[in-house]
Design an enzyme around this catalytic site. Structure first.
Site, PDB file in Angstrom:
ATOM      1  N   HIS A   1       0.836  -1.205   0.000  1.00  0.00           N
ATOM      2  CA  HIS A   1       0.000   0.000   0.000  1.00  0.00           C
ATOM      3  C   HIS A   1       0.874   1.261   0.000  1.00  0.00           C
ATOM      4  CE1 HIS A   1      -3.745   2.220   1.483  1.00  0.00           C
ATOM      5  NE2 HIS A   1      -2.785   3.117   1.641  1.00  0.00           N
ATOM      6  N   GLU A   2       1.842   1.287   0.886  1.00  0.00           N
ATOM      7  CA  GLU A   2       2.691   2.473   0.997  1.00  0.00           C
ATOM      8  C   GLU A   2       3.681   2.569  -0.168  1.00  0.00           C
ATOM      9  OE1 GLU A   2       1.533   4.477   2.925  1.00  0.00           O
ATOM     10  OE2 GLU A   2       0.410   3.199   4.296  1.00  0.00           O
TER      11      GLU A   2
ATOM     12  N   HIS B   1       2.081   4.163  -3.107  1.00  0.00           N
ATOM     13  CA  HIS B   1       2.049   5.633  -3.039  1.00  0.00           C
ATOM     14  C   HIS B   1       3.339   6.232  -3.601  1.00  0.00           C
ATOM     15  CE1 HIS B   1      -1.709   6.306  -1.117  1.00  0.00           C
ATOM     16  NE2 HIS B   1      -1.420   5.669  -0.003  1.00  0.00           N
TER      17      HIS B   1
HETATM   18 ZN   LIG Z   1      -2.772   5.171   1.463  1.00  0.00          ZN
END
Ligand SMILES: [Zn+2]
Ligand SMILES: [Zn+2]
Length: 152
Positions: A64-65, A68
């Site tokens: 998830h990170e 980004h």
């Molecule tokens: Zn996020």
């Protein structure tokens, strides 16, 4: 760390790029499992949650990170959980794109109890909550004036 490298290698292969490895920092506090920092190109992970949820970090939090950071490298500044991020998660990293991490833990959850009035939710401290439970006092909302009642 290994899951980060694997996912990064996968992304670089699919995107035909050579994005560098982000720095992993273990100093995320509070209830967030992890955060991505674009300027310093680092991922901060919550060490308390990591200890108790290693698999979830490998499966979810790290991808998830990482997504980004990769979205930022690849597309520049776009909405944080927009279509670019979803695409990065699902088509590139092969991970279901959920906006927030699926777990929360007692150990980092703030020690408060949810109460309600007419207009909003309130969080009472353990000490205040215990006083209500013992019938020593009640608390009122300063906005609507209604007595707070425990939620559920
Ligand atoms: Zn996020
Ligand atoms: Zn109120």
């Amino acid at each position: 760390m290994r899951s980060l490298r694997e996912k990064l290698a996968l992304a670089n292969q699919k995107l035909e790029r050579n994005y560098p490895e982000p720095k992993l920092v273990y100093q995320q506090r509070g209830t967030a499992a992890g955060t991505a920092w674009l300027n310093t190109y680092e991922i901060r992970l919550n060490p308390v949650l990591l200890m108790e949820n290693q698999q979830a970090f490998i499966d979810e939090v790290v991808p998830h990170e990482l997504a980004h950071l990769l979205v930022w490298k690849h597309f520049g500044r776009v909405p944080p959980h927009g279509k670019e991020w979803k695409w990065m998660m699902e088509s590139v990293l092969g991970v279901p794109a959920r906006r927030t991490h699926q777990f929360e833990l007692e150990s980092v959850r703030p020690n408060t109890f949810p109460y309600r009035c007419k207009c909003q939710q309130h969080q009472l401290t353990v000490r205040r909550h215990n006083r209500v439970v013992r019938g020593e006092t009640t608390y009122r909302c300063v906005q609507c004036g209604e007595t707070l009642v425990p939620e559920r």
